[in-house]
Design an enzyme around this catalytic site. Structure first.
Site, PDB file in Angstrom:
ATOM      1  N   TRP A  30       1.037  -1.079  -0.012  1.00 61.34           N
ATOM      2  CA  TRP A  30      -0.035   0.023  -0.020  1.00 61.34           C
ATOM      3  C   TRP A  30       0.880   1.321  -0.053  1.00 61.34           C
ATOM      4  O   TRP A  30       0.565   2.120  -0.780  1.00 61.34           O
ATOM      5  CB  TRP A  30      -0.985  -0.025   1.198  1.00 61.34           C
ATOM      6  CG  TRP A  30      -2.195  -1.015   0.950  1.00 61.34           C
ATOM      7  CD1 TRP A  30      -2.462  -1.971   1.622  1.00 61.34           C
ATOM      8  CD2 TRP A  30      -3.126  -0.796  -0.071  1.00 61.34           C
ATOM      9  NE1 TRP A  30      -3.634  -2.885   1.077  1.00 61.34           N
ATOM     10  CE2 TRP A  30      -3.799  -1.795   0.011  1.00 61.34           C
ATOM     11  CE3 TRP A  30      -3.331   0.099  -1.162  1.00 61.34           C
ATOM     12  CZ2 TRP A  30      -5.229  -2.151  -0.894  1.00 61.34           C
ATOM     13  CZ3 TRP A  30      -4.463   0.112  -1.991  1.00 61.34           C
ATOM     14  CH2 TRP A  30      -5.164  -1.314  -1.904  1.00 61.34           C
TER      15      TRP A  30
ATOM     16  N   ASP B  30      -1.969   6.332   6.519  1.00 64.64           N
ATOM     17  CA  ASP B  30      -2.956   5.618   6.148  1.00 64.64           C
ATOM     18  C   ASP B  30      -3.329   4.617   6.820  1.00 64.64           C
ATOM     19  O   ASP B  30      -2.146   3.723   7.012  1.00 64.64           O
ATOM     20  CB  ASP B  30      -2.403   5.059   4.770  1.00 64.64           C
ATOM     21  CG  ASP B  30      -3.390   3.940   3.995  1.00 64.64           C
ATOM     22  OD1 ASP B  30      -4.443   3.718   4.509  1.00 64.64           O
ATOM     23  OD2 ASP B  30      -3.260   3.351   2.841  1.00 64.64           O
TER      24      ASP B  30
ATOM     25  N   LYS C  70     -12.533  -1.740   5.915  1.00 64.85           N
ATOM     26  CA  LYS C  70     -11.964  -2.800   6.624  1.00 64.85           C
ATOM     27  C   LYS C  70     -12.326  -2.945   7.880  1.00 64.85           C
ATOM     28  O   LYS C  70     -12.313  -3.988   8.517  1.00 64.85           O
ATOM     29  CB  LYS C  70     -10.534  -2.496   6.656  1.00 64.85           C
ATOM     30  CG  LYS C  70      -9.695  -2.138   5.243  1.00 64.85           C
ATOM     31  CD  LYS C  70      -9.690  -3.135   4.258  1.00 64.85           C
ATOM     32  CE  LYS C  70      -9.379  -2.902   2.862  1.00 64.85           C
ATOM     33  NZ  LYS C  70      -8.251  -2.046   2.610  1.00 64.85           N
TER      34      LYS C  70
END
Ligand SMILES: *Cc1c(COP(=O)(O)O)cnc(C)c1O
Length: 374
Positions: A103, A181, A205
């Protein structure tokens, strides 16, 4: 009576608390006597404003968000933020990114379209096969004096790497704000806000349905957007309009609000709220990593000090058993354990909504499968 549902280890969109889903179902056709579903309400009406204000206040309380931070409910997801953050904060100048997995690597790539990006450190350089298995020590990060911000992904969902404490940029001699993040571990543990400039997370999530993106931004960072930044993504404009510059993802905000209420009243091991869910997350992760480490069939290769409490990738030493493993798991009501295609193997995502019993059931299956095939 609640129907028994399988345990869902999906990495995202992921399991939500049973209690929340039941309540959403109950309120689907008529929210609190309004005669409307939340999906059918004006975002500017009294009913929805009350839902929005409660969600914001509950999240602020839950995560102890200081008053000088604004909470924005936006759209665009984590990948959207990979562009929205540089458009808001970079001024087209220097951006330093610490790469610890898939990511953060993606974030660096997208930011390059708007800014002068440099990789401050990359965990793939730490081992011969270039895998992300550790976090480079912060003392080795190459941070630039003129960086507009420093980006880290505090929980690498695919690689299973989590920052257990946030880097203290000031102590490293860097005055730039830290952007995190925290998509895949938001609301699973407290946040050290004194070290943060901006935190963003896609909802799917740990806090609700896909389509809602949470941004928590320090007030002094508002008003720096590049002219190319769409108004709907300009943090200052969104903050001034209380997340209502355009229609926000109303249903997502409603479900997230119910999740925040569930977390606030959550009790475990004599604790309440975020401390309770954090303790349960620690206990779940400890149990699962212990079972993997004790086995001769399974392995997780992430350095012990940065193993994720949320996403646990693991491999079967005999990969020919993968299909049998997944089929047997499904038979036992253990769903979505297949690893990400870029890593292979298996991955158990054990977000807030997964009870301890879910991990116990997984561990018991791991042992039975090993006894039969090990
Ligand atoms: C899932 C995820 C994203 C991507 O979110 P989208 O909503 O698909 O854009 C970004 N960052 C992290 C850490 C994630 O886990």
């Amino acid at each position: 009576m609640q129907a028994v549902r399988p345990f869902n280890f999906s990495a995202g969109p992921a399991a939500l608390p049973h209690e929340v889903l039941s309540l959403v179902a109950e309120e689907m056709l008529d929210w609190h006597g309004s005669g409307m579903s939340v999906m059918e309400m004006s975002h500017r009406g009294r009913e929805f404003i009350s839902i929005y204000e409660a969600a914001e206040a509950d999240l602020r309380e839950l995560l102890q968000v200081p008053p000088n931070f604004r909470i924005l409910f936006m759209q665009g997801g984590g990948l959207g933020e990979n562009a929205i953050v540089p458009m808001n904060l970079s001024g087209g100048g220097a951006v330093d990114v610490v790469v610890t997995g898939s990511w953060s690597k993606k974030s660096a790539g997208e930011a390059r379209r708007y800014a002068d990006v440099r990789i401050a450190a990359d965990s793939a350089t730490l081992n011969a096969d270039q895998r992300h298995l550790d976090i480079p020590d912060a003392s080795t990060w190459q941070l630039r004096k003129d960086a507009a911000y420093v980006h880290v992904c505090t929980n690498e969902t695919i690689d299973g790497i989590e920052f257990q404490t946030l880097p203290d940029l000031k102590a490293l001699g860097c005055d730039a704000p830290l952007v995190i993040d925290f998509s895949s571990h938001v609301a699973s543990r407290p946040v050290e806000w004194s070290k943060v400039g901006v935190a963003f997370a896609g909802a799917q999530k740990n806090i609700g349905p896909a389509g809602l993106t949470l941004v928590i931004v320090r007030e002094d960072l508002l008003g720096r957007a590049l002219p190319i930044c769409p108004s709907a993504f300009d943090y200052k404009i969104v903050a001034e309009a209380e997340s209502m510059f355009n229609t926000p993802p109303t249903f997502g905000i409603y479900v997230a609000g119910l999740v925040f209420q569930w977390l606030k009243r959550f009790e475990y091991a004599g604790k309440t709220g975020l401390a309770a869910i954090e303790q349960r997350n620690i206990d779940k992760a400890t149990l699962l990593y212990q079972a993997l480490d004790d086995s001769s069939l399974y392995e997780n290769r992430v350095a012990a000090h940065c193993r994720s409490r949320m996403n646990v990738p693991f491999f079967l030493r005999d990969e020919r058993l993968n299909d049998a493993f997944l089929a047997g798991a499904k038979e036992r009501g253990l769903l979505q354990l297949k690893g990400h295609k870029s890593v292979g193997g298996m991955r158990a995502s054990i977000y807030n909504a997964i009870p301890l019993e879910g991990v116990q059931a997984l561990v018991s299956y791991l042992k039975d499968f090993e006894n039969r095939h090990g």
